[in-house]
Design a protein around this motif. Structure first.
Motif, PDB file in Angstrom:
ATOM      1  N   GLN A  18       0.783  -1.269  -0.152  1.00  0.00           N
ATOM      2  CA  GLN A  18       0.048   0.041  -0.062  1.00  0.00           C
ATOM      3  C   GLN A  18       0.777   1.342   0.073  1.00  0.00           C
ATOM      4  O   GLN A  18       1.870   1.309   0.806  1.00  0.00           O
ATOM      5  N   PHE A  19       0.685   2.267  -0.719  1.00  0.00           N
ATOM      6  CA  PHE A  19       1.483   3.318  -1.098  1.00  0.00           C
ATOM      7  C   PHE A  19       0.793   4.604  -0.937  1.00  0.00           C
ATOM      8  O   PHE A  19      -0.538   4.674  -1.412  1.00  0.00           O
ATOM      9  N   LYS A  20       1.369   5.771  -0.518  1.00  0.00           N
ATOM     10  CA  LYS A  20       0.674   6.919  -0.482  1.00  0.00           C
ATOM     11  C   LYS A  20       1.243   7.689  -1.701  1.00  0.00           C
ATOM     12  O   LYS A  20       2.537   7.805  -1.893  1.00  0.00           O
ATOM     13  N   THR A  65       0.980 -12.219  -8.673  1.00  0.00           N
ATOM     14  CA  THR A  65       1.266 -12.362  -7.274  1.00  0.00           C
ATOM     15  C   THR A  65       1.451 -10.875  -6.783  1.00  0.00           C
ATOM     16  O   THR A  65       1.466 -10.915  -5.283  1.00  0.00           O
ATOM     17  N   THR A  66       1.286  -9.794  -7.372  1.00  0.00           N
ATOM     18  CA  THR A  66       1.752  -8.519  -6.655  1.00  0.00           C
ATOM     19  C   THR A  66       0.591  -7.648  -7.002  1.00  0.00           C
ATOM     20  O   THR A  66       0.183  -7.488  -7.884  1.00  0.00           O
ATOM     21  N   THR A  67       0.089  -7.024  -5.851  1.00  0.00           N
ATOM     22  CA  THR A  67      -1.075  -6.133  -5.817  1.00  0.00           C
ATOM     23  C   THR A  67      -0.362  -4.837  -5.147  1.00  0.00           C
ATOM     24  O   THR A  67       0.142  -4.999  -4.195  1.00  0.00           O
ATOM     25  N   VAL A  68      -0.853  -3.631  -5.896  1.00  0.00           N
ATOM     26  CA  VAL A  68      -0.529  -2.628  -5.076  1.00  0.00           C
ATOM     27  C   VAL A  68      -1.796  -1.551  -4.897  1.00  0.00           C
ATOM     28  O   VAL A  68      -2.559  -1.505  -6.023  1.00  0.00           O
ATOM     29  N   LYS A  69      -1.781  -0.995  -3.733  1.00  0.00           N
ATOM     30  CA  LYS A  69      -2.823  -0.205  -3.597  1.00  0.00           C
ATOM     31  C   LYS A  69      -2.300   1.229  -3.339  1.00  0.00           C
ATOM     32  O   LYS A  69      -1.433   1.493  -2.723  1.00  0.00           O
ATOM     33  N   PHE A  70      -3.004   2.200  -4.002  1.00  0.00           N
ATOM     34  CA  PHE A  70      -2.422   3.414  -4.144  1.00  0.00           C
ATOM     35  C   PHE A  70      -3.481   4.127  -3.279  1.00  0.00           C
ATOM     36  O   PHE A  70      -4.761   4.216  -3.430  1.00  0.00           O
ATOM     37  N   GLU A  71      -3.100   5.026  -2.381  1.00  0.00           N
ATOM     38  CA  GLU A  71      -3.970   5.925  -1.483  1.00  0.00           C
ATOM     39  C   GLU A  71      -3.489   7.204  -2.121  1.00  0.00           C
ATOM     40  O   GLU A  71      -2.494   7.778  -1.911  1.00  0.00           O
TER      41      GLU A  71
END
Lengths: 228, 673
Positions: A18-20, A65-71
């Motif tokens: 999870q990234f801001k 396999t890789t999921t990225v969540k943007f805030e």
């Protein structure tokens, strides 16, 4: 939250991070439009200025396999909100600095933002430079929309690219209207982020933990995307 | 010059004391011991119409009842006598109008009514001049009307106005023009209850249904057509350069904001090039008066009313051809000024101009023009909250509201100042600290930002907005967390629906206001908890269905009434309630005409010189009533063929209904922490 896209069950080996992300740039360059395209795949021809800042989230899969969540913090470009900007870029893992390729002054403003970020924000912040409104200068013969006019371009690709290279930024020319390069932009950022450190519980937070971040538990819950 | 005071807005300045029991206990409002007439100081000789003064048999009644004279319906100010003979009503309709409310009246009685009605007038009016309560002499009324009804005294009561000879003349001349319409209708409705049993007659039903369908303000005359086309154009942007100036000049309403140094800051219509000349003229005129310490408040020129508000370092100007009063326009200017303060705060504004009087504020306000324009357009369309300086609540059951309040209270984040749930521009629930009330003017700014302008709603995410709420504190910023719920529900999965599609009527939003600018995540957490709880305890469904249902219709609350619309303001709660505009007022023009009527009523009962408590207005296309007590203000409208009694009955029904539903339509004693 506007979008809390459910993530399918993640088997053991998957990575989730999870990234801001913060968007900065002069007003009316299309920051909100880029976000709206990225998050909802929509575009409004007439859009009123953002007031304050908007917070949205979007999750993308880099591979199986890789999921990225943007805030995403979509900030208002007006001068009067400038003093609030540190609140949004502090602890940000990545930033998109947007300019309008038909407005020469907007690149100057973008450069100022880059400078400020490099001075004030996280040391490892990943910055992308986005030259928006590409549709306005493309005379695409196939397009059904009124063709853009190459004469409108005020900032050459080469010039911006050179600057981006020099300053160590990712660089894309985008169009929120046609969606060109929008997804590419965010994917490129995600690929550059330190996923290996991230692990399943998100990145270790910035140097000032607990100031304005959600508690770890909440973050995980959000990331776990149980919408119940 | 203008000279209107802010007097009547005193209530609004007080803020909503949702929690504190004010000295005006809402319950006292309806005590049978305080009938409205106690407050109606009758001023003899005035042409305004008042409710019965002083004496009377109020003890017979459970609730306040509007009394109005049966003979005199004409406010000379609003409608110069003699009244034209309602040309649009065909003879056929005149006759049917007498059976307007009681289709069952038998045919044979019609003729006699029409002829004897004139003599009845004399009988009626003779009982008035001494100033005593005018009661129909039952013995004379009965033979005249041909009914042997047992009528309650209340039905016969009429106002205690003193009339002079010329008014007699007017009345009788009007009566003789349209005797059946005026008098026949009155009598019949007086006899109303007694007639219910009479058998129904289908042709009569047909005709009277035709008349009942005659809505107020639905008839359009020549000059109104012009108004209509102008009104339709009002919201278009001015584009054609050739016609630019004429277009611009023909706008019904203008708002200007300029600095006292004469720099343009905002205008609703036209661009800088177009208006700069006018800005110069305005600035010159205002400063001319300013320099001699006789500040300009307003003037009338070219059929338009100009109102000036000087709030150093700004001048705000409204130019209106919409028949609004100075006070009303001033309220609107005040709201625009508040919007500017809300963006900048007062200290910033004064500092900017004290260091550089020639500051160009447009740069600093950049991006908020849509907010100012949304406000301006709301005023031009006609806005009950602004007119009444009150806010509207979503009607839900008391227990349900209680549940929502408690949910908010329980989930309260440490730095929360105000927590609101708003739906379709109406307040569902509010929590606030004990010491602080929430001001209607501040709420208006928030509502405008959320529901009228697209900036926040269109973003489609959560928002964190620094803003100043001038009613709370004009010196500093607060931070507002906003999240729209219906949007959230919709955004499950990829929706390709454009963001603008959601009507503003069914948007539900959680608004959390804090003084701590770093508390976004805290408020976000609270919002998550609140939503979760509301969904769990079923409140969310209740709110959403209440919002989707829209406002109640007037026929729901007073079945069979001829009232078409009303505004009811509870003064103690600084809140108002109204039925839906549908089905009688659908187009923006019809609504504007309705609101214009309300503005006119409001202006006359709030005029500084008139201590008016009840006003009844007859227009060619509507009849209307304003009724003001220390506890409430009621404005209601019925179609042109309704009579005063129907209007009065309707008004009483509304008051009774609101009393019954008080805790549903208003937030009384909101949640306090």
């Amino acid at each position: 939250m506007a979008t809390r896209a459910p993530i399918a069950s993640r088997p053991g080996g998957s990575r989730f991070a999870q990234f801001k992300l913060v968007l900065l740039g002069e007003s009316a360059v299309g920051k909100s439009s880029l976000v709206l395209r990225f998050v909802k795949d929509q575009f409004d021809d007439y859009r009123e200025s953002t007031i304050g800042a908007a917070f949205l989230t979007q999750t993308i899969s880099l591979d199986d396999t890789t999921t990225v969540k943007f805030e995403i913090w979509d900030t208002a470009g007006q001068e009067r909100y400038k003093s609030l900007a540190p609140m949004y870029y502090r602890n940000a893992n990545c930033a998109v600095v947007v300019y309008d390729i038909t407005q020469a002054s907007s690149l100057d403003k973008a450069k100022a933002w880059v400078k400020e970020l490099q001075r004030q924000a996280n040391e490892n912040i990943i910055i992308a430079l986005a030259g928006n409104k590409l549709d306005l200068v493309q005379d695409s013969s196939s397009s059904d929309a009124p063709a853009g006019n190459p004469d409108k371009r005020a900032i050459s690709t080469a010039e911006a690219e050179a600057y981006a290279r020099e300053a160590g930024l990712l660089f894309f020319e985008t169009s929120a209207k046609t969606a060109e390069n929008v997804r590419e932009l965010f994917t490129a950022i995600a690929r550059k982020l330190p996923l290996d450190q991230a692990g399943p519980r998100g990145l270790p937070r910035g140097p000032r933990p607990g100031v304005d971040l959600r508690p770890e538990a909440a973050g995980t819950q959000g990331g776990g995307a149980c919408n119940c | 010059m203008g000279g209107t005071s802010k007097g009547h807005q005193g209530v609004s300045n007080g803020g909503i004391e949702l929690g504190e029991a004010s000295s005006l206990s809402p319950r006292a409002e309806y005590s049978p011991n305080t009938p409205p007439r106690q407050t109606s100081a009758g001023v003899p000789g005035s042409t305004m119409y008042r409710g019965g003064s002083g004496k009377g048999t109020s003890d017979e009644r459970q609730s306040p009842v509007v009394d109005m004279g049966h003979g005199d319906a004409f406010d000379e100010e609003a409608l110069p006598p003699p009244l034209p003979p309602r040309p649009q009503i065909s003879p056929e309709r005149q006759t049917t109008s007498s059976s307007l409310y009681h289709p069952g009246s038998s045919k044979p009685s019609l003729q006699s009514k029409a002829t004897t009605a004139l003599s009845l007038t004399d009988i009626l009016t003779q009982s008035f001049p001494d100033g005593s309560r005018g009661t129909y002499a039952a013995s004379s009324a009965r033979p005249v009307a041909g009914f042997s009804a047992d009528l309650s005294p209340a039905d016969y009561r009429s106002g205690a106005s003193t009339r002079n000879a010329s008014e007699y003349g007017d009345i009788s001349s009007i009566r003789s023009y349209a005797p059946t319409l005026q008098v026949g209708g009155d009598i019949e409705s007086l006899m109303g209850e007694a007639l219910d049993s009479v058998q129904e007659n289908s042709p009569w039903k047909l005709l009277s249904s035709q008349i009942e369908s005659e809505n107020p303000l639905s008839q359009i005359s020549e000059e109104e057509k012009e108004f209509e086309s102008k009104f339709a154009e009002e919201f278009n942007e001015i584009e054609d350069l050739k016609m630019l100036l004429n277009c611009w000049k023909s706008r019904l309403k203008h708002f200007f904001i300029l600095s006292s140094a004469g720099k343009p800051i905002y205008t609703r219509h036209g661009d800088e090039n177009l208006i700069s000349g006018y800005i110069g003229v305005i600035q010159t005129i205002i400063s001319f008066y300013h320099d001699v310490d006789d500040s300009l408040k307003g003037f009338i020129a070219g059929g338009a009313r100009f109102v000036v508000m000087a709030e150093d370092p700004l001048y705000l100007v409204a130019i209106s051809r919409l028949d609004e009063s100075d006070t009303q326009l001033r309220t609107q200017l005040e709201a625009l000024y508040m919007q500017i303060l809300s963006t900048l705060t007062l200290p910033t504004l004064t500092r900017l101009f004290s260091t550089r009087p020639s500051t160009d504020l447009r740069k600093l306000l950049h991006g908020t023009e849509p907010l100012l324009s949304a406000l301006a357009d709301t005023f031009t369309r006609g806005s009950p909250p602004t007119l009444l300086s009150a806010l509207e609540c979503l009607k839900i059951r008391k227990a349900q509201r209680h549940l929502v309040n408690n949910t908010l209270l329980k989930a309260r984040s440490p730095s929360l100042l105000y927590g609101l749930i708003v739906a379709g521009g109406r307040l569902v629930s509010v929590v606030r600290p004990k010491r602080h009330s929430l001001h209607p003017s501040d709420l208006q700014l928030i509502f405008n930002m959320l529901f009228e302008a697209e900036g926040v709603k269109g973003g489609g995410g959560e928002n964190w907005i620094p803003l100043c709420l001038p009613g709370f504190n004009k010196n500093g910023y607060l931070y507002m967390y906003v999240s729209f719920l219906s949007r959230q529900a919709k955004s499950e999965g990829p929706s390709n629906q454009p963001t603008k599609s959601g009507g503003k009527e069914d948007e539900v939003a959680v608004v959390l206001i804090s003084a701590d600018k770093e508390s976004f995540y805290e408020q976000q957490q609270m919002q998550d908890n609140v939503i979760q709880q509301l969904e769990k305890n079923g409140s969310m469904d209740i709110i959403i269905s209440a919002v989707q249902k829209g406002r109640y219709s007037i026929s729901e609350i007073a079945p069979g009434t001829l009232l078409r619309h009303f505004l009811y303001k509870s003064r103690a709660n600084v809140q108002f309630t109204m039925p839906s505009y549908e089905p009688h007022f659908i187009s923006p023009l019809e609504r504007r005409k309705l609101l214009s009527l309300y503005h006119m009523l409001h202006a006359s009962v709030h005029a500084k010189s008139a201590h008016l408590k009840v006003q009844h207005c007859v227009h060619r296309d509507s009849i209307s009533l304003a009724w003001v007590t220390p506890f409430f203000e009621l404005y209601c409208v019925a179609g042109p063929n309704a009579n005063r009694n129907a209007l009065t009955q309707g008004a009483n029904k509304v008051v009774q209904w609101v009393r019954r539903e008080e805790e549903r339509v208003f937030i009384i004693g909101g949640a306090v922490f």
